[in-house]
Structures are given as C-alpha cells and as structure tokens.
Design a protein around this motif. Structure first.
Motif, mmCIF file in Angstrom:
data_model
loop_
_atom_site.group_PDB
_atom_site.id
_atom_site.type_symbol
_atom_site.label_atom_id
_atom_site.label_comp_id
_atom_site.label_asym_id
_atom_site.label_seq_id
_atom_site.Cartn_x
_atom_site.Cartn_y
_atom_site.Cartn_z
ATOM 1 N N LEU A 5 -6.757 7.967 -4.241
ATOM 2 C CA LEU A 5 -5.764 8.293 -3.032
ATOM 3 C C LEU A 5 -6.495 7.850 -2.044
ATOM 4 O O LEU A 5 -7.372 8.621 -1.371
ATOM 5 N N THR A 6 -5.585 6.902 -1.162
ATOM 6 C CA THR A 6 -6.417 6.235 0.058
ATOM 7 C C THR A 6 -5.280 6.146 0.954
ATOM 8 O O THR A 6 -4.139 5.676 0.597
ATOM 9 N N ARG A 7 -5.772 6.395 2.208
ATOM 10 C CA ARG A 7 -4.994 6.012 3.233
ATOM 11 C C ARG A 7 -5.678 5.070 4.435
ATOM 12 O O ARG A 7 -6.723 5.677 4.680
ATOM 13 N N ASN A 9 -5.662 3.209 8.171
ATOM 14 C CA ASN A 9 -4.989 3.245 9.447
ATOM 15 C C ASN A 9 -5.521 2.135 10.053
ATOM 16 O O ASN A 9 -6.753 2.199 10.577
ATOM 17 N N ILE A 18 -0.294 1.865 8.832
ATOM 18 C CA ILE A 18 -0.775 2.849 8.094
ATOM 19 C C ILE A 18 -0.460 2.451 6.849
ATOM 20 O O ILE A 18 0.977 2.401 6.284
ATOM 21 N N LYS A 19 -1.141 2.366 5.661
ATOM 22 C CA LYS A 19 -0.783 2.282 4.323
ATOM 23 C C LYS A 19 -1.597 3.680 3.625
ATOM 24 O O LYS A 19 -2.481 3.670 3.459
ATOM 25 N N GLN A 20 -0.570 4.020 2.714
ATOM 26 C CA GLN A 20 -0.958 5.339 1.761
ATOM 27 C C GLN A 20 -0.996 4.319 0.278
ATOM 28 O O GLN A 20 0.070 3.754 0.156
ATOM 29 N N CYS A 21 -2.070 4.574 -0.343
ATOM 30 C CA CYS A 21 -2.035 3.779 -1.568
ATOM 31 C C CYS A 21 -2.765 4.374 -2.606
ATOM 32 O O CYS A 21 -3.640 5.228 -2.472
ATOM 33 N N TRP A 76 -4.586 -2.166 -6.787
ATOM 34 C CA TRP A 76 -4.129 -1.198 -6.103
ATOM 35 C C TRP A 76 -2.717 -1.118 -5.880
ATOM 36 O O TRP A 76 -2.250 -2.120 -6.364
ATOM 37 N N GLU A 78 1.023 0.847 -3.909
ATOM 38 C CA GLU A 78 1.623 1.626 -3.157
ATOM 39 C C GLU A 78 1.691 2.989 -3.782
ATOM 40 O O GLU A 78 2.194 3.266 -4.757
ATOM 41 N N LEU A 79 1.576 4.009 -2.999
ATOM 42 C CA LEU A 79 1.701 5.621 -3.243
ATOM 43 C C LEU A 79 3.031 5.744 -3.152
ATOM 44 O O LEU A 79 3.668 5.650 -2.050
ATOM 45 N N ASP A 84 10.108 13.113 -1.446
ATOM 46 C CA ASP A 84 9.874 12.861 0.073
ATOM 47 C C ASP A 84 10.809 13.242 1.057
ATOM 48 O O ASP A 84 12.154 12.657 0.930
#
Length: 88
Positions: A5-7, A9, A18-21, A76, A78-79, A84
């Motif tokens: 899990l990666t974010r 910025n 910002i991408k969370q993936c 990869w 998208e998370l 949510d």
C-alpha cells in the motif's frame, strides 16, 4: 506476489497531486526495495531522463508508477476502499 500500500504526494504551488495505490511486487521484494525504486525513479525522471517522460506524460504519481513498475516488472492499481465516508 504481495501488495504494498503506497501513497505518493506531488506538491505544487496551487494544489497537490496525491495518489493512493497498491503496488504488486514479488514476495521477496521488501518495502525498502519499493521505496528505493520510487525515489530512484523520481530522481531519474527529474534529472537524467533524456526522453523527458515527465515532460511528455506529466509530472504525476501515475507517470512515476508506470515508469517504475515497467522497469521492475511490477504492476500497480488504484487503492479502492471498502468503505469511504465524506462527513460534513
């Protein structure tokens, strides 16, 4: 394969990108390996890349992820959250 899990910025004067993936890597790849690959990839794209991938595709988290994953044979996505909420 395992998921990291990666974010990412990317900070700008007027807004942030910002991408969370999730980065999918082989079992023997450590979180430190992934972090180093992302840092090295960003440095390369910023300072050494003669093809100007950031200039062509945009200086964005998605461009960095595409470059690093292609280079290392990773993937990869998208998370996606199961839940949510947006409270006001």
């Amino acid at each position: 394969m395992r998921k990291v899990l990666t974010r990412l910025n990317f900070f700008w004067d007027d807004c942030d990108d910002i991408k969370q993936c999730v980065i999918i890597v082989p079992e023997n790849t450590t979180d430190d390996d992934v972090a180093k690959a992302l840092l090295d990839g960003h440095e390369y794209l910023c300072h050494e890349d003669e093809e100007d991938i950031y200039g062509t595709s945009g200086r964005t988290p998605g461009t960095l992820l595409d470059y690093v994953c292609e280079k290392h044979g990773w993937s990869w996505e998208e998370l996606e959250f199961d839940i949510d909420f947006n409270f006001e």
